[in-house]
Design a protein around this motif. Structure first.
Motif, short mmCIF file in Angstrom:
data_model
loop_
_atom_site.label_atom_id
_atom_site.label_comp_id
_atom_site.label_asym_id
_atom_site.label_seq_id
_atom_site.Cartn_x
_atom_site.Cartn_y
_atom_site.Cartn_z
N VAL A 182 0.84 -1.20 0.00
CA VAL A 182 0.00 0.00 0.00
C VAL A 182 0.88 1.25 0.00
CG1 VAL A 182 -1.89 1.21 1.14
CG2 VAL A 182 -1.79 -1.29 1.22
N TYR A 183 1.91 1.24 0.81
CA TYR A 183 2.83 2.38 0.90
C TYR A 183 3.37 2.78 -0.48
CZ TYR A 183 7.26 4.81 1.90
OH TYR A 183 8.30 5.71 1.91
N LEU A 184 3.76 1.79 -1.27
CA LEU A 184 4.32 2.08 -2.59
C LEU A 184 3.28 2.53 -3.60
CD1 LEU A 184 6.86 -0.88 -2.86
CD2 LEU A 184 7.38 1.54 -2.44
N SER A 185 2.01 2.35 -3.26
CA SER A 185 0.94 2.68 -4.21
C SER A 185 0.13 3.89 -3.78
CB SER A 185 0.02 1.47 -4.40
OG SER A 185 0.69 0.46 -5.11
N VAL A 186 0.78 4.82 -3.05
CA VAL A 186 0.20 6.13 -2.78
C VAL A 186 1.20 7.18 -3.26
CG1 VAL A 186 -1.11 5.27 -0.80
CG2 VAL A 186 1.13 6.29 -0.43
N VAL A 187 0.74 8.40 -3.43
CA VAL A 187 1.61 9.48 -3.89
C VAL A 187 2.37 10.09 -2.72
CG1 VAL A 187 1.66 11.77 -4.95
CG2 VAL A 187 0.23 9.97 -5.94
N ASP A 188 1.64 10.50 -1.68
CA ASP A 188 2.28 11.14 -0.52
C ASP A 188 2.66 10.06 0.49
OD1 ASP A 188 3.11 12.67 1.61
OD2 ASP A 188 1.44 14.09 1.50
N ARG A 189 3.81 9.43 0.27
CA ARG A 189 4.21 8.30 1.11
C ARG A 189 4.59 8.73 2.52
NH1 ARG A 189 7.78 5.36 -3.67
NH2 ARG A 189 5.98 4.63 -4.89
N GLU A 190 5.15 9.89 2.65
CA GLU A 190 5.53 10.37 3.99
C GLU A 190 4.30 10.52 4.87
OE1 GLU A 190 5.95 12.82 7.31
OE2 GLU A 190 4.92 13.54 5.51
N LYS A 191 3.27 11.13 4.35
CA LYS A 191 2.03 11.30 5.11
C LYS A 191 1.39 9.95 5.40
CE LYS A 191 -2.59 13.32 4.86
NZ LYS A 191 -3.57 14.07 4.00
N PHE A 192 1.38 9.07 4.41
CA PHE A 192 0.79 7.75 4.60
C PHE A 192 1.50 6.99 5.71
CE2 PHE A 192 0.81 3.19 3.72
CZ PHE A 192 -0.55 2.91 3.73
N ALA A 193 2.83 6.98 5.68
CA ALA A 193 3.59 6.26 6.70
C ALA A 193 3.31 6.81 8.09
CB ALA A 193 5.08 6.35 6.38
N ARG A 194 3.09 8.11 8.15
CA ARG A 194 2.90 8.76 9.46
C ARG A 194 1.48 8.57 9.99
NH1 ARG A 194 1.32 13.86 9.48
NH2 ARG A 194 2.27 14.17 7.41
N THR A 195 0.48 8.55 9.10
CA THR A 195 -0.90 8.61 9.56
C THR A 195 -1.72 7.36 9.31
OG1 THR A 195 -1.70 9.53 7.45
CG2 THR A 195 -0.93 11.10 9.14
N ALA A 196 -1.27 6.46 8.43
CA ALA A 196 -2.18 5.39 8.02
C ALA A 196 -1.58 3.99 7.97
CB ALA A 196 -2.77 5.73 6.64
N GLN A 197 -0.31 3.87 7.68
CA GLN A 197 0.25 2.54 7.42
C GLN A 197 0.00 1.57 8.57
OE1 GLN A 197 4.16 2.52 5.77
NE2 GLN A 197 4.32 0.31 5.76
N GLY A 281 -3.42 10.39 -7.28
CA GLY A 281 -3.44 9.10 -6.62
C GLY A 281 -2.84 8.00 -7.46
N ARG A 282 -2.14 7.09 -6.82
CA ARG A 282 -1.74 5.85 -7.45
C ARG A 282 -2.90 4.86 -7.28
NH1 ARG A 282 3.62 7.68 -5.80
NH2 ARG A 282 4.93 7.78 -7.66
N HIS A 283 -2.58 3.58 -7.05
CA HIS A 283 -3.65 2.59 -7.01
C HIS A 283 -4.62 2.84 -5.85
CE1 HIS A 283 -5.69 -1.09 -7.91
NE2 HIS A 283 -5.42 -1.60 -6.73
N PHE A 284 -4.10 3.25 -4.69
CA PHE A 284 -4.96 3.52 -3.54
C PHE A 284 -5.23 5.02 -3.48
CE2 PHE A 284 -2.76 -0.47 -2.66
CZ PHE A 284 -3.85 -1.30 -2.46
N LEU A 285 -6.00 5.48 -4.46
CA LEU A 285 -6.22 6.91 -4.63
C LEU A 285 -6.97 7.54 -3.48
CD1 LEU A 285 -9.09 7.26 -7.27
CD2 LEU A 285 -8.31 5.06 -6.48
N GLN A 286 -7.72 6.76 -2.71
CA GLN A 286 -8.44 7.32 -1.56
C GLN A 286 -7.48 7.89 -0.53
OE1 GLN A 286 -8.74 4.24 -2.83
NE2 GLN A 286 -10.81 3.41 -2.62
N GLU A 287 -6.26 7.36 -0.47
CA GLU A 287 -5.28 7.85 0.51
C GLU A 287 -4.80 9.26 0.18
OE1 GLU A 287 -4.24 6.87 3.36
OE2 GLU A 287 -5.32 4.98 3.43
N ASP A 288 -4.78 9.60 -1.10
CA ASP A 288 -4.29 10.92 -1.52
C ASP A 288 -5.40 11.92 -1.77
OD1 ASP A 288 -1.29 10.70 -1.75
OD2 ASP A 288 -1.85 9.03 -3.04
N SER A 289 -6.58 11.44 -2.15
CA SER A 289 -7.63 12.36 -2.60
C SER A 289 -8.99 12.04 -2.01
CB SER A 289 -7.71 12.34 -4.13
OG SER A 289 -6.52 12.84 -4.71
#
Length: 311
Positions: A182-197, A281-289
């Motif tokens: 999932v991490y590799l399939s989002v655009v804002d990876r820093e935010k994802f790692a901090r808030t969602a992973q 958004g990459r594949h998991f576009l909900q994470e970015d948008s």
């Protein structure tokens, strides 16, 4: 034998997921879902290896706009029960589980929002229960037998990762999809790692709970002899005949189902579909948008409401 995961979400993430858990028995399994708001139902469907948390930025705005929002966790994911037998995870079985929940809740006028495996699963339900459906929204998914995506034809990483021994080793023991995927399939990876992973890793904490991450992809047809080939052939035919109002939303940077090829393919199958609406958004576009997607769905449904009143 199965594994249940009622309290796996870390306390630090519960503020992002404040919804009371609900559970239903579907075909002998315990399915978790949330059910918020009032009005015509919007059902949000996730895929592999995510769960309802993927829609956390979309639920609130839809509820506030006067919709009833239902978000199930597919059996084997999220806070739902996790069978540890591969035979429990067939494509038709997952569609039957969803169908059981929708019938128990006796939903009608459903707007079905489908992402990833939520597409084949949800659309199979929709095409078999047309009287319950109002509209469709499609995001980074597919509904035809061949080709799935060029990504799925590659020896590495796709076919190798889902081989009998390599798949359980990397995707099970080393959580290659549940962790890094999932991490590799989002655009804002820093935010994802901090808030969602952590929310995705917490509900799949060990190899047994991660079974579906490497079993489900094996149902993607790669040739005409594949076990799901006829199911996808039927699905494409039924969808091409459907008249449901449909909206297509896609991530510009999607590396699994590229925006141009796959959104255009859906336009061929469903010529009357609105869109594609492209978002970051990459594949998991909900994470970015997430908020932008929520607004697109809200606007789509508002237009349908006005059209209905005018008629």
């Amino acid at each position: 034998m199965a594994i249940q995961a009622d309290n796996m979400l870390p306390a630090a993430l519960r503020e992002q997921w404040p919804y009371p858990p609900r559970f239903a028995s579907v075909n002998g399994w315990r399915m978790h879902y949330i059910d918020e708001g009032e009005g015509d139902p919007v059902v949000l469907l996730h895929g592999n290896p995510t769960w309802g948390f993927l829609y956390r930025d979309i639920i609130g705005p839809l509820v506030e706009s006067g919709r009833r929002v239902i978000v199930p966790d597919m059996i084997g994911f999220g806070l739902s029960e996790k069978p540890v037998r591969e035979q429990a995870h067939t494509l038709d079985g997952h569609s039957a589980n969803l169908t059981a929940l929708m019938r128990q809740l006796d939903l009608s006028k459903i707007t079905l929002v489908c992402h990833d495996w939520g597409g084949p699963t949800g659309l199979s339900f929709a095409m078999s229960n047309k009287g319950r459906i109002r509209a469709l929204t499609l995001m980074s998914t597919w509904a035809w037998p061949l080709p799935p995506a060029e990504f799925h034809t590659r020896i590495f990483p796709w076919r190798m990762m889902h081989a009998p021994l390599v798949g359980p080793y990397f995707l099970g023991r080393h959580k290659a999809l549940a962790g890094r995927g999932v991490y590799l399939s989002v655009v804002d990876r820093e935010k994802f790692a901090r808030t969602a992973q952590a929310a995705y890793e917490a509900v799949l904490p060990d190899p047994a709970t991660r079974l579906l991450t490497w079993v489900w992809p094996r149902w993607i047809p790669l040739d005409q002899d594949a076990r799901a080939f006829e199911r996808f052939k039927w699905l494409e035919q039924e969808l091409s005949r459907s008249k449901f109002p449909t909206m297509i939303i896609w991530g510009r940077e999607d590396e699994v189902f590229d925006a141009v090829t796959f959104s255009n393919r859906f336009k061929q199958v469903i010529p009357h579909a609105e869109g594609p609406h492209l978002v970051t958004g990459r594949h998991f576009l909900q994470e970015d948008s997430g908020p932008e997607i929520a607004d697109l769905i809200r606007s789509f449904l508002d237009r349908l409401d006005k059209r209905q009143v005018a008629q």
